[in-house]
Design an enzyme around this catalytic site. Structure first.
Site, PDB file in Angstrom:
ATOM      1  N   CYS A  48       0.814  -1.228   0.000  1.00 45.95           N
ATOM      2  CA  CYS A  48       0.000   0.000   0.000  1.00 45.95           C
ATOM      3  C   CYS A  48       0.844   1.274   0.000  1.00 45.95           C
ATOM      4  CB  CYS A  48      -0.946   0.008   1.189  1.00 45.95           C
ATOM      5  SG  CYS A  48      -2.028  -1.418   1.234  1.00 45.95           S
ATOM      6  N   HIS A  69      -3.351   7.034   3.297  1.00 48.33           N
ATOM      7  CA  HIS A  69      -3.772   5.796   2.640  1.00 48.33           C
ATOM      8  C   HIS A  69      -5.166   5.430   3.144  1.00 48.33           C
ATOM      9  CE1 HIS A  69      -4.100   1.802   1.216  1.00 48.33           C
ATOM     10  NE2 HIS A  69      -3.870   1.228   2.383  1.00 48.33           N
ATOM     11  N   ASN A  83     -10.206  -0.228   0.215  1.00 47.93           N
ATOM     12  CA  ASN A  83      -8.737  -0.136   0.229  1.00 47.93           C
ATOM     13  C   ASN A  83      -8.205  -0.570  -1.142  1.00 47.93           C
ATOM     14  OD1 ASN A  83      -5.982  -0.505   0.578  1.00 47.93           O
ATOM     15  ND2 ASN A  83      -6.173  -1.569   2.542  1.00 47.93           N
TER      16      ASN A  83
HETATM   17  O1  UT7 Z   1      -3.735  -1.414   3.684  1.00 50.09           O
HETATM   18  C1  UT7 Z   1      -3.163  -1.585   4.955  1.00 50.09           C
HETATM   19  C2  UT7 Z   1      -3.530  -2.879   5.513  1.00 50.09           C
HETATM   20  N1  UT7 Z   1      -4.835  -3.051   6.040  1.00 50.09           N
HETATM   21  C3  UT7 Z   1      -5.359  -2.389   7.073  1.00 50.09           C
HETATM   22  O2  UT7 Z   1      -4.917  -1.343   7.456  1.00 50.09           O
HETATM   23  C4  UT7 Z   1      -6.509  -3.049   7.820  1.00 50.09           C
HETATM   24  C5  UT7 Z   1      -6.265  -3.019   9.325  1.00 50.09           C
HETATM   25  N2  UT7 Z   1      -7.308  -3.656  10.119  1.00 50.09           N
HETATM   26  C6  UT7 Z   1      -8.595  -3.236  10.184  1.00 50.09           C
HETATM   27  O3  UT7 Z   1      -8.961  -2.304   9.499  1.00 50.09           O
HETATM   28  C7  UT7 Z   1      -9.532  -3.904  11.150  1.00 50.09           C
HETATM   29  O4  UT7 Z   1      -8.791  -4.753  12.016  1.00 50.09           O
HETATM   30  C8  UT7 Z   1     -10.629  -4.744  10.455  1.00 50.09           C
HETATM   31  C9  UT7 Z   1     -11.643  -3.797   9.773  1.00 50.09           C
HETATM   32  C10 UT7 Z   1     -10.021  -5.666   9.455  1.00 50.09           C
HETATM   33  C11 UT7 Z   1     -11.406  -5.594  11.482  1.00 50.09           C
HETATM   34  O5  UT7 Z   1     -11.911  -4.820  12.531  1.00 50.09           O
HETATM   35  P1  UT7 Z   1     -11.737  -5.344  14.047  1.00 50.09           P
HETATM   36  O6  UT7 Z   1     -12.519  -4.394  14.881  1.00 50.09           O
HETATM   37  O7  UT7 Z   1     -10.265  -5.441  14.308  1.00 50.09           O
HETATM   38  O8  UT7 Z   1     -12.449  -6.755  14.045  1.00 50.09           O
HETATM   39  P2  UT7 Z   1     -11.836  -8.212  14.299  1.00 50.09           P
HETATM   40  O9  UT7 Z   1     -10.979  -8.642  13.174  1.00 50.09           O
HETATM   41  O10 UT7 Z   1     -11.252  -8.278  15.665  1.00 50.09           O
HETATM   42  O11 UT7 Z   1     -13.142  -9.110  14.279  1.00 50.09           O
HETATM   43  C12 UT7 Z   1     -14.199  -8.930  15.243  1.00 50.09           C
HETATM   44  C13 UT7 Z   1     -15.299  -9.936  14.971  1.00 50.09           C
HETATM   45  C14 UT7 Z   1     -14.797 -11.377  14.882  1.00 50.09           C
HETATM   46  O12 UT7 Z   1     -15.775 -12.181  15.535  1.00 50.09           O
HETATM   47  P3  UT7 Z   1     -15.543 -12.729  17.030  1.00 50.09           P
HETATM   48  O13 UT7 Z   1     -14.288 -13.545  16.943  1.00 50.09           O
HETATM   49  O14 UT7 Z   1     -15.385 -11.505  17.869  1.00 50.09           O
HETATM   50  O15 UT7 Z   1     -16.791 -13.509  17.281  1.00 50.09           O
HETATM   51  C15 UT7 Z   1     -14.800 -11.686  13.400  1.00 50.09           C
HETATM   52  O16 UT7 Z   1     -15.029 -13.046  13.127  1.00 50.09           O
HETATM   53  O17 UT7 Z   1     -15.924  -9.665  13.702  1.00 50.09           O
HETATM   54  C16 UT7 Z   1     -15.980 -10.873  12.914  1.00 50.09           C
HETATM   55  N3  UT7 Z   1     -15.873 -10.515  11.487  1.00 50.09           N
HETATM   56  C17 UT7 Z   1     -16.936 -10.161  10.751  1.00 50.09           C
HETATM   57  N4  UT7 Z   1     -18.251 -10.076  11.013  1.00 50.09           N
HETATM   58  C18 UT7 Z   1     -19.060  -9.673  10.036  1.00 50.09           C
HETATM   59  C19 UT7 Z   1     -14.747 -10.431  10.747  1.00 50.09           C
HETATM   60  N5  UT7 Z   1     -15.054 -10.023   9.493  1.00 50.09           N
HETATM   61  C20 UT7 Z   1     -16.409  -9.858   9.473  1.00 50.09           C
HETATM   62  C21 UT7 Z   1     -17.315  -9.438   8.480  1.00 50.09           C
HETATM   63  N6  UT7 Z   1     -18.624  -9.360   8.797  1.00 50.09           N
HETATM   64  N7  UT7 Z   1     -16.921  -9.095   7.238  1.00 50.09           N
END
Ligand code: UT7
Length: 329
Positions: free
Chosen positions: A116, A256, A286
């Protein structure tokens, strides 16, 4: 003697027409919701390449527009630098395909892989080439077909990314405006937090790879999030220090576009209010290294960047890599 300055003299973007909204994931069997995606990332929709659109074709569209605005023809290009995590083929580079497509016969063309942050890495290389007199006119493109490398069965990643391309023509500044400072950094110890495990020269394609779906992007979202905020904040500080400017001198921050929460945290760290921050992650998701040049092109078109504006660009991506640049337009 005063050091010469490199400047952007034209920009363009090439984004697919195909729009995929958060509501469209249900139709392909992904268990998610608009509310989850929007609350966690700020994304509402993204563009998806269809009907034969490629990393090269999107790059060509962006490049044609940038050359038109800069009043530069393909034969004038000394160099084409294309940042991508999604080359159309692994050999040769997508940059040479773009060169052939544009008819830029004199150019040296090569890809840059810094995920990125790739477009800012490319811009920094271009700045060095221009100010040292190696080249006069350089095309720097970020082009990404992320839809080809995300796992469409992994809801934690496939909802976040989109396709698109942005381009800029860089030449020696005639007015004293241009690139005021740059900062680049990487940390390869953290590579496995955001990567594609297979499909390269090691872990080559095999039935096992296909069965385990290891050719697709894997991301430890929470960890990446923390590093992104920390590193983009550091990058913003370093570019300001190097240019001997403060946050008050910045008219627009273009970070970004990965997640609006990362953007807000970076702006807060830098003491820049959100009305001075360009955000389009809601419409594009993204787009990896294409996100900053797409945002610059839109910001110019919408009058958010004006003659004399001082703009801070900050990126973070797989590697990890992070980067920043300050440009006076
Ligand atoms: O380009 C540079 C690289 N990328 C980034 O900068 C991305 C960096 N990370 C993020 O933006 C965030 O971490 C995310 C948007 C990817 C995720 O947000 P989060 O608040 O960190 O959520 P999480 O990954 O901790 O997931 C929370 C819950 C999980 O369920 P449990 O284990 O708490 O029951 C996931 O299974 O959300 C669940 N989950 C979803 N639920 C509905 C994960 N993806 C989804 C989804 N829809 N698409």
């Amino acid at each position: 003697m005063k050091r010469p300055i490199a400047a952007i003299v034209g920009t363009g973007r090439g984004v697919p027409e195909g729009v995929m909204t958060n509501y469209d994931f249900a139709a392909i069997g992904i268990e998610t919701s608009h509310d989850w995606i929007f609350e966690r990332s700020g994304i509402v929709e993204r563009r998806i390449a269809r009907n034969g659109e490629t990393t090269c074709s999107m790059a060509a569209e962006a490049s044609h527009k940038a050359m038109e605005r800069a009043d530069v023809h393909p034969g004038q290009l000394d160099m084409i630098i294309l940042s991508t995590a999604t080359p159309d083929r692994l050999l040769p580079s997508t940059a040479v395909d773009l060169q052939a497509e544009l008819g830029a016969g004199r150019a040296a063309a090569f890809d840059i892989g810094a995920a990125c942050s790739g477009w800012l890495y490319g811009m920094t290389v271009a700045e060095g080439m221009i100010t040292s007199g190696v080249a006069e006119t350089i095309l720097v493109v970020g082009s990404e077909k992320m839809s080809a490398i995300v796992d469409w069965k992994d809801r934690a990643t496939c909802v976040l990314f989109g396709d698109g391309s942005g381009a800029a023509i860089v030449q020696r500044a005639k007015t004293g405006k241009g690139i005021l400072s740059t900062f680049l950094r990487s940390d390869g110890k953290l590579a496995d937090l955001l990567y594609r495990p297979a499909g390269g020269a090691t872990n080559q394609f095999s039935q096992q790879v296909l069965d385990e779906r290891t050719q697709f992007v894997r991301m430890a979202g929470r960890e990446v999030f923390k590093h992104a905020v920390r590193s983009m904040s550091e990058a913003a500080d370093r570019a300001l220090d190097a240019a001997r400017l403060t946050a008050e001198d910045i008219d627009l921050l273009i970070p970004h576009q990965a997640n609006v929460r990362i953007i807000e945290a970076t702006a807060k760290h830098s003491n820049i209010s959100m009305d001075k921050v360009y955000v389009n992650v809601d419409r594009f998701g993204n787009t990896s290294s294409a996100s900053i040049p797409i945002a610059i092109d839109e910001a110019l078109e919408r009058g958010r960047i004006k003659e004399g504006s001082t703009v801070l660009l900050v990126a973070f991506g797989a590697g990890f890599t992070w980067a920043s640049m300050i440009i006076r337009f």
